[in-house]
Design a protein around this motif. Structure first.
Motif, PDB file in Angstrom:
ATOM      1  N   ARG A   1      29.351  76.524  73.184  1.00 48.07           N
ATOM      2  CA  ARG A   1      29.493  75.232  72.497  1.00 48.07           C
ATOM      3  C   ARG A   1      28.582  74.171  73.118  1.00 48.07           C
ATOM      4  O   ARG A   1      28.039  73.313  72.410  1.00 48.07           O
ATOM      5  N   LYS A   2      28.392  74.227  74.425  1.00 49.00           N
ATOM      6  CA  LYS A   2      27.524  73.251  75.091  1.00 49.00           C
ATOM      7  C   LYS A   2      26.070  73.436  74.669  1.00 49.00           C
ATOM      8  O   LYS A   2      25.338  72.460  74.432  1.00 49.00           O
ATOM      9  N   VAL A   3      25.628  74.681  74.599  1.00 50.38           N
ATOM     10  CA  VAL A   3      24.256  74.944  74.142  1.00 50.38           C
ATOM     11  C   VAL A   3      24.058  74.406  72.730  1.00 50.38           C
ATOM     12  O   VAL A   3      23.041  73.761  72.425  1.00 50.38           O
ATOM     13  N   ALA A   4      25.023  74.655  71.852  1.00 54.11           N
ATOM     14  CA  ALA A   4      24.914  74.174  70.473  1.00 54.11           C
ATOM     15  C   ALA A   4      24.890  72.648  70.425  1.00 54.11           C
ATOM     16  O   ALA A   4      24.053  72.056  69.715  1.00 54.11           O
ATOM     17  N   LYS A   5      25.760  72.010  71.192  1.00 56.91           N
ATOM     18  CA  LYS A   5      25.825  70.550  71.183  1.00 56.91           C
ATOM     19  C   LYS A   5      24.547  69.930  71.729  1.00 56.91           C
ATOM     20  O   LYS A   5      23.984  68.994  71.141  1.00 56.91           O
ATOM     21  N   ASP A   6      24.046  70.450  72.858  1.00 61.57           N
ATOM     22  CA  ASP A   6      22.831  69.907  73.461  1.00 61.57           C
ATOM     23  C   ASP A   6      21.618  70.117  72.559  1.00 61.57           C
ATOM     24  O   ASP A   6      20.731  69.260  72.485  1.00 61.57           O
ATOM     25  N   THR A   7      21.582  71.253  71.864  1.00 59.20           N
ATOM     26  CA  THR A   7      20.449  71.524  70.985  1.00 59.20           C
ATOM     27  C   THR A   7      20.413  70.557  69.813  1.00 59.20           C
ATOM     28  O   THR A   7      19.339  70.072  69.419  1.00 59.20           O
ATOM     29  N   ILE A   8      21.569  70.263  69.233  1.00 55.24           N
ATOM     30  CA  ILE A   8      21.622  69.294  68.133  1.00 55.24           C
ATOM     31  C   ILE A   8      21.168  67.916  68.618  1.00 55.24           C
ATOM     32  O   ILE A   8      20.427  67.204  67.926  1.00 55.24           O
ATOM     33  N   ALA A   9      21.577  67.542  69.830  1.00 55.79           N
ATOM     34  CA  ALA A   9      21.147  66.253  70.389  1.00 55.79           C
ATOM     35  C   ALA A   9      19.630  66.213  70.560  1.00 55.79           C
ATOM     36  O   ALA A   9      18.990  65.183  70.302  1.00 55.79           O
ATOM     37  N   GLU A  10      19.047  67.331  70.984  1.00 56.74           N
ATOM     38  CA  GLU A  10      17.597  67.391  71.161  1.00 56.74           C
ATOM     39  C   GLU A  10      16.867  67.237  69.831  1.00 56.74           C
ATOM     40  O   GLU A  10      15.784  66.649  69.771  1.00 56.74           O
ATOM     41  N   VAL A  11      17.460  67.756  68.764  1.00 52.89           N
ATOM     42  CA  VAL A  11      16.832  67.629  67.452  1.00 52.89           C
ATOM     43  C   VAL A  11      16.757  66.163  67.030  1.00 52.89           C
ATOM     44  O   VAL A  11      15.728  65.670  66.568  1.00 52.89           O
ATOM     45  N   TYR A  12      17.855  65.445  67.203  1.00 54.36           N
ATOM     46  CA  TYR A  12      17.886  64.046  66.787  1.00 54.36           C
ATOM     47  C   TYR A  12      17.046  63.145  67.687  1.00 54.36           C
ATOM     48  O   TYR A  12      16.633  62.060  67.269  1.00 54.36           O
ATOM     49  N   GLU A  13      16.805  63.590  68.925  1.00 50.37           N
ATOM     50  CA  GLU A  13      15.988  62.800  69.834  1.00 50.37           C
ATOM     51  C   GLU A  13      14.491  63.075  69.675  1.00 50.37           C
ATOM     52  O   GLU A  13      13.674  62.316  70.202  1.00 50.37           O
ATOM     53  N   ALA A  14      14.139  64.143  68.976  1.00 51.63           N
ATOM     54  CA  ALA A  14      12.728  64.495  68.822  1.00 51.63           C
ATOM     55  C   ALA A  14      12.020  63.476  67.930  1.00 51.63           C
ATOM     56  O   ALA A  14      12.572  63.014  66.920  1.00 51.63           O
ATOM     57  N   THR A  15      10.792  63.130  68.318  1.00 51.77           N
ATOM     58  CA  THR A  15       9.998  62.146  67.566  1.00 51.77           C
ATOM     59  C   THR A  15       8.792  62.768  66.880  1.00 51.77           C
ATOM     60  O   THR A  15       8.082  62.076  66.147  1.00 51.77           O
ATOM     61  N   GLU A  16       8.543  64.043  67.114  1.00 49.80           N
ATOM     62  CA  GLU A  16       7.385  64.694  66.509  1.00 49.80           C
ATOM     63  C   GLU A  16       7.599  64.914  65.014  1.00 49.80           C
ATOM     64  O   GLU A  16       8.717  65.183  64.565  1.00 49.80           O
ATOM     65  N   GLY A  17       6.534  64.812  64.261  1.00 51.40           N
ATOM     66  CA  GLY A  17       6.613  65.056  62.825  1.00 51.40           C
ATOM     67  C   GLY A  17       6.585  66.549  62.506  1.00 51.40           C
ATOM     68  O   GLY A  17       5.965  67.338  63.217  1.00 51.40           O
ATOM     69  N   ILE A  18       7.276  66.937  61.450  1.00 54.66           N
ATOM     70  CA  ILE A  18       7.301  68.340  61.015  1.00 54.66           C
ATOM     71  C   ILE A  18       7.099  68.381  59.510  1.00 54.66           C
ATOM     72  O   ILE A  18       7.367  67.408  58.795  1.00 54.66           O
ATOM     73  N   ASP A  19       6.601  69.521  59.007  1.00 50.66           N
ATOM     74  CA  ASP A  19       6.380  69.664  57.575  1.00 50.66           C
ATOM     75  C   ASP A  19       7.698  69.976  56.873  1.00 50.66           C
ATOM     76  O   ASP A  19       8.745  70.160  57.497  1.00 50.66           O
ATOM     77  N   ASN A  20       7.646  70.032  55.552  1.00 48.51           N
ATOM     78  CA  ASN A  20       8.864  70.222  54.762  1.00 48.51           C
ATOM     79  C   ASN A  20       9.518  71.575  55.035  1.00 48.51           C
ATOM     80  O   ASN A  20      10.743  71.684  55.094  1.00 48.51           O
ATOM     81  N   ASP A  21       8.701  72.620  55.196  1.00 45.21           N
ATOM     82  CA  ASP A  21       9.247  73.950  55.418  1.00 45.21           C
ATOM     83  C   ASP A  21      10.007  74.005  56.742  1.00 45.21           C
ATOM     84  O   ASP A  21      11.135  74.515  56.807  1.00 45.21           O
ATOM     85  N   MET A  22       9.411  73.466  57.804  1.00 43.69           N
ATOM     86  CA  MET A  22      10.083  73.465  59.101  1.00 43.69           C
ATOM     87  C   MET A  22      11.301  72.540  59.076  1.00 43.69           C
ATOM     88  O   MET A  22      12.314  72.817  59.734  1.00 43.69           O
ATOM     89  N   PHE A  23      11.226  71.456  58.309  1.00 41.03           N
ATOM     90  CA  PHE A  23      12.372  70.555  58.195  1.00 41.03           C
ATOM     91  C   PHE A  23      13.562  71.271  57.564  1.00 41.03           C
ATOM     92  O   PHE A  23      14.699  71.145  58.023  1.00 41.03           O
ATOM     93  N   ASN A  24      13.308  72.044  56.504  1.00 37.03           N
ATOM     94  CA  ASN A  24      14.398  72.785  55.855  1.00 37.03           C
ATOM     95  C   ASN A  24      15.002  73.826  56.793  1.00 37.03           C
ATOM     96  O   ASN A  24      16.226  74.001  56.842  1.00 37.03           O
ATOM     97  N   ASP A  25      14.135  74.520  57.547  1.00 30.99           N
ATOM     98  CA  ASP A  25      14.645  75.501  58.508  1.00 30.99           C
ATOM     99  C   ASP A  25      15.471  74.823  59.593  1.00 30.99           C
ATOM    100  O   ASP A  25      16.516  75.336  60.012  1.00 30.99           O
TER     101      ASP A  25
END
Length: 316
Positions: A229-253
């Motif tokens: 559960r900690k790995v899952a929680k920390d990973t979601i936090a890392e996603v929201y903290e990321a500032t790099e741009g991604i394309d639509n395909d990677m965004f959907n994934d």
């Protein structure tokens, strides 16, 4: 896992990207892609048939042997042809390390000695329903279990279990050496996670794929629910903290994997614990309380839905 659709997508894309510079590497990646697609179908079928009866035991053995064989062949290709040639690539290096951990994950699920998962055919439950020769007691012409005593007296004492490390070999022993693959798998996951953290940004779908399977491995094989559960929680936090741009395909994934990780955060928690964590995540407010402090009455249907809340089913 090695059959992840996102992993397959990256396998095809990266194989195409290196085809001009390294045809041998590209051809091996395409072979691993084909193997992964085949393995995906087998794993889905194995999970659907997790609870089997005696009539399905032989088919389950064939399926498990096929899964172990595909994983073994994929690991051989990966170790001999891919890992030695990925030093100059970023995404491909992370993918190769992740696939190695994934193949060992499958060994732990289906082939490990001692068994750590219900997927294994080496568990007492699986052997008790198996029709494979040697895995069921000998019956004396319908008169019950045969006894070795000749005078008809009941045997004294019970069966003597073999010492640790000398138990019966798993049915897939002819395909892969029996043993405890859990420590190696855990180490390979740590290496893949560390590499993904170093080379890829927080919202990269390949990095999310590594973390998602690592969380599943901790829950299903290591039986570390809190760590998962900690790995899952920390990973979601890392996603929201990321500032790099991604394309639509990677965004959907990324959206798809974040949804899976959100469910993994609740695995193994009872309804009360899940509600408390949900309240904490929303600043202590609940769905039945307004911002002004007044209580909002719940309908009977809402109360019934709240009572039926349960942890999501296990997944990889």
């Amino acid at each position: 896992m090695a059959s992840s659709e996102i992993d397959q997508k990256f396998l095809g894309k990266l194989a195409k990207a290196v085809e001009h510079d390294n045809p041998l590497l590209a051809s091996v990646l395409f072979r691993i892609l084909g193997l992964s697609i085949n393995l995906s179908a087998q794993l889905i079928k194995a999970r659907k048939e997790r609870r089997q009866d005696a009539a399905q035991a032989a088919a389950a053995l064939d399926l498990t042997c096929h899964i172990v064989w595909l994983s073994r062949e994929g690991l051989v290709l990966l170790q001999q042809y891919v890992l030695p040639m990925v030093g100059n690539y970023v995404e491909l290096k992370v993918l190769a390390y992740k696939l190695r951990a994934s193949f060992y994950h499958i060994f732990v699920l289906f082939h490990n000695t001692p068994p750590v998962s219900t997927m294994s055919l080496n568990t007492p439950e699986a052997q008790s329903t198996s029709t494979v020769p040697g895995l069921q007691p000998r019956v004396d012409k319908g008169k019950g279990v045969a006894r070795n005593d000749q005078d008809g007296n009941p045997s004294k004492g019970g069966p003597v279990a073999p010492p640790p490390g000398f138990g019966p070999a798993p049915p897939t022993a002819f395909l892969l050496k029996p043993g405890d693959y859990l420590p190696e798998a855990h180490q390979y996951f740590r290496e893949a996670v560390q590499l993904a953290d170093q080379l890829l940004w927080g919202s990269h779908s390949l990095r999310l794929s590594v973390k998602t399977e690592y969380a599943a491995f901790l829950y299903e094989c290591v039986h570390d629910a809190e760590g998962s559960r900690k790995v899952a929680k920390d990973t979601i936090a890392e996603v929201y903290e990321a500032t790099e741009g991604i394309d639509n395909d990677m965004f959907n994934d990324a959206c798809e994997l974040v949804t899976v990780l959100g469910k993994m955060m609740k695995r193994g928690l009872g309804p009360s614990n899940t509600t408390l964590r949900s309240k904490a995540a929303h600043g202590g407010s609940s769905s039945g309380t307004t911002q002004g402090g007044g209580n909002t009455p719940q309908t009977g249907q809402q109360q019934q839905q709240g009572e039926q809340t349960s942890a999501p089913p296990g997944m990889i």
